[in-house]
Design a protein around this motif. Structure first.
Motif, short mmCIF file in Angstrom:
data_model
loop_
_atom_site.label_atom_id
_atom_site.label_comp_id
_atom_site.label_asym_id
_atom_site.label_seq_id
_atom_site.Cartn_x
_atom_site.Cartn_y
_atom_site.Cartn_z
N SER A 112 -18.76 13.81 18.74
CA SER A 112 -19.57 13.02 17.82
C SER A 112 -19.29 13.41 16.36
O SER A 112 -19.60 12.67 15.45
CB SER A 112 -21.05 13.19 18.14
OG SER A 112 -21.37 14.56 18.08
N GLU A 113 -18.71 14.59 16.17
CA GLU A 113 -18.42 15.06 14.81
C GLU A 113 -17.10 14.52 14.28
O GLU A 113 -17.02 14.07 13.15
CB GLU A 113 -18.34 16.59 14.79
CG GLU A 113 -19.60 17.29 15.18
CD GLU A 113 -20.49 17.59 13.97
OE1 GLU A 113 -19.94 17.79 12.87
OE2 GLU A 113 -21.71 17.62 14.15
N CYS A 114 -16.04 14.63 15.10
CA CYS A 114 -14.73 14.31 14.58
C CYS A 114 -14.02 13.22 15.36
O CYS A 114 -12.96 12.76 14.96
CB CYS A 114 -13.84 15.56 14.53
SG CYS A 114 -13.31 16.12 16.16
N GLY A 115 -14.61 12.78 16.48
CA GLY A 115 -14.01 11.67 17.21
C GLY A 115 -12.83 12.05 18.10
O GLY A 115 -12.18 11.18 18.65
N ALA A 116 -12.55 13.35 18.25
CA ALA A 116 -11.46 13.76 19.13
C ALA A 116 -11.88 13.62 20.59
O ALA A 116 -13.04 13.86 20.92
CB ALA A 116 -11.08 15.21 18.83
N PRO A 117 -10.95 13.24 21.48
CA PRO A 117 -11.31 13.14 22.90
C PRO A 117 -11.64 14.52 23.46
O PRO A 117 -10.82 15.42 23.40
CB PRO A 117 -10.05 12.58 23.56
CG PRO A 117 -9.16 12.12 22.46
CD PRO A 117 -9.55 12.88 21.23
N LEU A 118 -12.83 14.67 23.99
CA LEU A 118 -13.27 15.97 24.50
C LEU A 118 -12.52 16.36 25.77
O LEU A 118 -12.46 17.53 26.12
CB LEU A 118 -14.77 15.97 24.74
CG LEU A 118 -15.61 15.88 23.46
CD1 LEU A 118 -17.09 15.76 23.81
CD2 LEU A 118 -15.38 17.09 22.57
N ALA A 119 -11.93 15.40 26.47
CA ALA A 119 -11.19 15.71 27.68
C ALA A 119 -9.98 16.60 27.36
O ALA A 119 -9.59 17.45 28.15
CB ALA A 119 -10.73 14.42 28.36
N ASP A 120 -9.41 16.41 26.18
CA ASP A 120 -8.24 17.20 25.78
C ASP A 120 -8.64 18.60 25.36
O ASP A 120 -7.84 19.51 25.38
CB ASP A 120 -7.54 16.55 24.57
CG ASP A 120 -6.96 15.19 24.93
OD1 ASP A 120 -6.89 14.89 26.14
OD2 ASP A 120 -6.59 14.44 24.01
N ASP A 121 -9.87 18.76 24.96
CA ASP A 121 -10.30 20.00 24.34
C ASP A 121 -11.79 20.18 24.61
O ASP A 121 -12.62 20.00 23.74
CB ASP A 121 -10.02 19.88 22.83
CG ASP A 121 -10.19 21.23 22.13
OD1 ASP A 121 -10.49 22.22 22.82
OD2 ASP A 121 -10.03 21.27 20.91
N PRO A 122 -12.11 20.54 25.87
CA PRO A 122 -13.52 20.54 26.28
C PRO A 122 -14.39 21.56 25.54
O PRO A 122 -15.58 21.33 25.38
CB PRO A 122 -13.48 20.86 27.78
CG PRO A 122 -12.06 21.04 28.15
CD PRO A 122 -11.21 20.96 26.93
#
Ligand code: ZN
Ligand code: ZN
Length: 149
Positions: A112-122
């Motif tokens: 929610s902060e930066c829009g990066a996919p959390l699946a790549d970087d949990p």
């Protein structure tokens, strides 16, 4: 959100039967739908395998039914000697597709902060800056500016 791309191969295994009212089409439809994950916007690939059972009536029959006030809007008509399968295919495939496609069941979505996919970087997280450090950060950048000028 998701659908079988135009021009993609769709495998049909259909059986046509002449019946009293027209032609009965039954069989299976297989294809590959491509969509976008509602959580992370990643690609979703969904194999579709649905069965089809459609009656195509002779236009004369349909006209007679209409006159008799027995109209059924969902009835499909034969187009001369041809069958227009497109709408029937769409009606069979669309309900089989997920309403909200997900790339995987437990897709964590986007940060929610930066829009990066959390699946790549949990484990990804954002340090909330201590206000005092934030103030120092401000001083540092002011220094940089004075050096430059
Ligand atoms: Zn996803
Ligand atoms: Zn982030």
């Amino acid at each position: 959100m998701i659908g079988i791309p135009e021009g993609a191969d769709v495998e049909l295994d259909l059986r046509l039967e002449a019946v009293m009212e027209g032609v009965l089409v039954t069989g299976s439809v297989r294809g590959r739908a491509i969509g976008e994950c509602v959580r992370c916007l990643g690609e979703v690939v969904e194999d579709v395998d649905v069965t089809l059972a459609e009656l195509y009536v002779y236009p004369e029959r349909q006209a007679a039914a209409t006159e008799a006030g027995d109209e059924d809007e969902d009835v499909r008509e034969l187009q001369g000697d041809l069958i227009d399968l497109e709408t029937a295919l769409r009606d069979a495939v669309v309900p089989a597709l997920p309403f909200q496609p997900l790339c995987r069941e437990d897709c964590p979505g986007l940060c929610s902060e930066c829009g990066a996919p959390l699946a790549d970087d949990p484990d990804h997280s954002h340090e909330t800056l201590d206000p005092r450090w934030a103030a120092l950060g401000g001083l540092a950048s002011q220094d940089d500016e004075t050096k430059e000028s």
